[in-house]
Design an enzyme around this catalytic site. Structure first.
Site, PDB file in Angstrom:
ATOM      1  CD  GLN A  69      -5.327   6.830   3.265  1.00  0.00           C
ATOM      2  OE1 GLN A  69      -5.733   6.711   2.134  1.00  0.00           O
ATOM      3  NE2 GLN A  69      -5.700   7.832   4.036  1.00  0.00           N
ATOM      4  CG  ASP A 120       5.580   9.589   5.520  1.00  0.00           C
ATOM      5  OD1 ASP A 120       5.311   8.982   6.575  1.00  0.00           O
ATOM      6  OD2 ASP A 120       4.913  10.556   5.116  1.00  0.00           O
ATOM      7  CG  HIS A 166      -1.544   2.160   1.688  1.00  0.00           C
ATOM      8  ND1 HIS A 166      -2.027   3.365   1.249  1.00  0.00           N
ATOM      9  CD2 HIS A 166      -2.614   1.324   1.719  1.00  0.00           C
ATOM     10  CE1 HIS A 166      -3.338   3.259   1.032  1.00  0.00           C
ATOM     11  NE2 HIS A 166      -3.715   2.045   1.322  1.00  0.00           N
ATOM     12  CB  CYS A 190      14.375 -15.881  -1.421  1.00  0.00           C
ATOM     13  SG  CYS A 190      15.457 -14.466  -1.174  1.00  0.00           S
ATOM     14  CB  CYS A 195      17.369 -15.887  -4.919  1.00  0.00           C
ATOM     15  SG  CYS A 195      16.037 -14.674  -5.056  1.00  0.00           S
ATOM     16  N   GLY A 225      -5.778  14.871   6.946  1.00  0.00           N
ATOM     17  CA  GLY A 225      -5.018  14.976   5.693  1.00  0.00           C
ATOM     18  C   GLY A 225      -5.201  13.823   4.736  1.00  0.00           C
ATOM     19  CB  THR A 226      -6.913  10.890   4.280  1.00  0.00           C
ATOM     20  OG1 THR A 226      -7.363   9.984   3.262  1.00  0.00           O
ATOM     21  CG2 THR A 226      -7.927  10.916   5.402  1.00  0.00           C
ATOM     22  N   PRO A 235      -7.599  21.233   5.074  1.00  0.00           N
ATOM     23  CG  PRO A 235      -5.621  22.124   4.183  1.00  0.00           C
ATOM     24  CD  PRO A 235      -6.190  20.910   4.851  1.00  0.00           C
TER      25      PRO A 235
HETATM   26  P1  NAD Z   1      -4.292  12.351  -0.936  1.00  0.00           P
HETATM   27  O1  NAD Z   1      -3.116  13.017  -1.578  1.00  0.00           O
HETATM   28  O2  NAD Z   1      -5.295  11.695  -1.787  1.00  0.00           O
HETATM   29  O3  NAD Z   1      -5.049  13.457  -0.080  1.00  0.00           O
HETATM   30  C1  NAD Z   1      -4.342  14.368   0.720  1.00  0.00           C
HETATM   31  C2  NAD Z   1      -5.335  15.227   1.455  1.00  0.00           C
HETATM   32  O4  NAD Z   1      -4.606  16.038   2.366  1.00  0.00           O
HETATM   33  C3  NAD Z   1      -6.129  16.179   0.537  1.00  0.00           C
HETATM   34  O5  NAD Z   1      -7.489  16.066   0.860  1.00  0.00           O
HETATM   35  C4  NAD Z   1      -5.570  17.552   0.898  1.00  0.00           C
HETATM   36  O6  NAD Z   1      -6.546  18.564   0.828  1.00  0.00           O
HETATM   37  C5  NAD Z   1      -5.111  17.362   2.327  1.00  0.00           C
HETATM   38  N1  NAD Z   1      -4.029  18.249   2.775  1.00  0.00           N
HETATM   39  C6  NAD Z   1      -3.085  18.904   2.041  1.00  0.00           C
HETATM   40  N2  NAD Z   1      -2.248  19.583   2.845  1.00  0.00           N
HETATM   41  C7  NAD Z   1      -2.665  19.360   4.120  1.00  0.00           C
HETATM   42  C8  NAD Z   1      -2.198  19.780   5.403  1.00  0.00           C
HETATM   43  N3  NAD Z   1      -1.113  20.571   5.529  1.00  0.00           N
HETATM   44  N4  NAD Z   1      -2.868  19.355   6.511  1.00  0.00           N
HETATM   45  C9  NAD Z   1      -3.978  18.552   6.402  1.00  0.00           C
HETATM   46  N5  NAD Z   1      -4.462  18.137   5.203  1.00  0.00           N
HETATM   47  C10 NAD Z   1      -3.805  18.524   4.084  1.00  0.00           C
HETATM   48  O7  NAD Z   1      -3.703  11.377   0.147  1.00  0.00           O
HETATM   49  P2  NAD Z   1      -4.299  10.063   0.796  1.00  0.00           P
HETATM   50  O8  NAD Z   1      -5.731  10.289   1.130  1.00  0.00           O
HETATM   51  O9  NAD Z   1      -3.334   9.691   1.837  1.00  0.00           O
HETATM   52  O10 NAD Z   1      -4.221   8.975  -0.374  1.00  0.00           O
HETATM   53  C11 NAD Z   1      -3.078   8.966  -1.205  1.00  0.00           C
HETATM   54  C12 NAD Z   1      -2.349   7.678  -1.444  1.00  0.00           C
HETATM   55  O11 NAD Z   1      -0.997   7.994  -1.832  1.00  0.00           O
HETATM   56  C13 NAD Z   1      -2.207   6.820  -0.242  1.00  0.00           C
HETATM   57  O12 NAD Z   1      -2.452   5.531  -0.712  1.00  0.00           O
HETATM   58  C14 NAD Z   1      -0.730   6.941   0.209  1.00  0.00           C
HETATM   59  O13 NAD Z   1      -0.195   5.648   0.483  1.00  0.00           O
HETATM   60  C15 NAD Z   1       0.008   7.509  -0.952  1.00  0.00           C
HETATM   61  N6  NAD Z   1       0.914   8.662  -0.625  1.00  0.00           N
HETATM   62  C16 NAD Z   1       1.691   8.638   0.521  1.00  0.00           C
HETATM   63  C17 NAD Z   1       2.496   9.750   0.851  1.00  0.00           C
HETATM   64  C18 NAD Z   1       3.364   9.698   2.116  1.00  0.00           C
HETATM   65  O14 NAD Z   1       3.718   8.617   2.569  1.00  0.00           O
HETATM   66  N7  NAD Z   1       3.703  10.848   2.718  1.00  0.00           N
HETATM   67  C19 NAD Z   1       2.522  10.877   0.033  1.00  0.00           C
HETATM   68  C20 NAD Z   1       1.719  10.860  -1.125  1.00  0.00           C
HETATM   69  C21 NAD Z   1       0.918   9.744  -1.437  1.00  0.00           C
HETATM   70 ZN    ZN Z   2      15.799 -13.416  -3.098  1.00  0.00          ZN
END
Ligand code: NAD
Ligand code: ZN
Length: 270
Positions: free
Chosen positions: A120, A123, A138, A149, A170, A208-209, A235
């Site tokens: 998701q 980065d 995403h 365009c 454009c 980490g989601t 965590p």
């Molecule tokens: P979220 O922020 O909803 O959840 C993050 C999860 O990671 C939490 O449950 C948290 O407890 C856990 N976490 C925190 N530190 C951690 C670590 N060191 N190791 C493992 N887990 C850890 O994120 P999501 O579920 O990805 O959903 C968020 C939305 O926001 C997504 O749609 C995403 O596209 C976007 N987003 C992306 C980024 C990125 O690209 N790095 C950053 C922030 C948000």
């Molecule tokens: Zn254009």
């Protein structure tokens, strides 16, 4: 030290790691579903949960929820507002490097028939670590495209871009090639995911989601129903914590490093 982010694994987690290592020995196909917590160890703020920057109860200075600002309808009505916050997010993540967790997932490629990453994160850090089969569901903040365009650009950062940036060809508004809130996912990426799911995975990681979206949770549920191994690395607790076979209450970089150490200890003897 932050008690929810210990560098050492607990006794429970150490047992969990040993179990994952054992399961990986027989695995041929591995899927890692990753979220913002995967990149937290690279210094990027997460969205919700531990270290959350944009908690849903947090309003922006304009008094509007961040989800609304980063939404498709807001982008259409007031692209300059959405771009202002996109630029903040880009700035917060600028210069971040893949962490040990991203590296381990990339190294895994040489040890299994296939390793897929469904992320998701926007980065680009999985690709930067060298992972090849990455489904960025995403999108990636560094890909910019015209709303009118076919012009597309890859940018290192957002410096020098207008708010909003306009297409040099454009004159229409440009946007990052990411899925904003309220927008649909890329059907081609969903089809690819379905095709890989149909081939099956022996081990599925959730890393980490906060596990809030159906399409993020589905691979875990499907694997579990098929009797495959499911592992959560976070965590914190999520809706999937009680359902997975192995729950590791650890940071992504720490847990994946320990898993890989265990795997490599066994690997040279085969
Ligand atoms: P979220 O922020 O909803 O959840 C993050 C999860 O990671 C939490 O449950 C948290 O407890 C856990 N976490 C925190 N530190 C951690 C670590 N060191 N190791 C493992 N887990 C850890 O994120 P999501 O579920 O990805 O959903 C968020 C939305 O926001 C997504 O749609 C995403 O596209 C976007 N987003 C992306 C980024 C990125 O690209 N790095 C950053 C922030 C948000
Ligand atoms: Zn254009």
């Amino acid at each position: 030290m932050d008690p929810v982010h210990p560098d050492e694994l607990s006794a429970d987690d150490t047992r969990g790691v040993a179990r994952v290592v054992q399961k990986l020995r027989k695995a041929r196909r591995v899927l890692a579903v990753t979220g913002a917590g995967m990149s937290a160890d690279s210094g990027l703020p997460t969205y919700r949960g531990v270290g959350g920057l944009y908690r849903s109860d947090r309003l922006t200075p304009a008094g509007v929820a961040i989800e609304e600002i980063l939404s498709g309808p807001m982008f259409e009505a007031r692209p300059e507002v959405t771009w202002k916050y996109l630029k903040e997010i880009e700035r917060a993540s600028r210069g971040a490097r893949p962490n040990r967790g991203h590296q381990v997932l990339a190294e895994m490629q040489e040890h299994f028939d296939a390793i897929w990453i469904l992320t998701q994160n926007v980065d680009g850090l999985h690709a930067a670590a060298g992972s090849r089969n990455v489904l960025e569901i995403h999108g990636d903040l560094h890909d910019i495209r015209c709303t009118a365009c076919t012009r597309r650009e890859r940018v290192g950062n957002y410096d020098g871009l207008g708010t909003p940036p306009l297409c040099p060809d454009c004159g229409a508004v440009m946007r990052p090639d990411v899925v904003l809130f309220g927008e649909s996912l890329d059907p081609a990426k969903l089809r690819r995911l379905e095709a890989e799911m149909a081939r099956g995975f022996d081990v599925v990681f959730s890393i980490g989601t906060s596990n809030l979206f159906d399409y993020i949770v589905a691979p875990l549920r499907i694997a579990q129903a098929a009797g495959k191994t499911t592992v959560e690395i976070n965590p914190d607790q999520t809706a999937m914590s009680g359902l997975v076979e192995v729950k590791l209450h650890a940071r992504a970089a720490v847990a994946l490093d320990a898993i890989w150490d265990g795997h490599l200890e066994w690997w040279p003897h085969t």
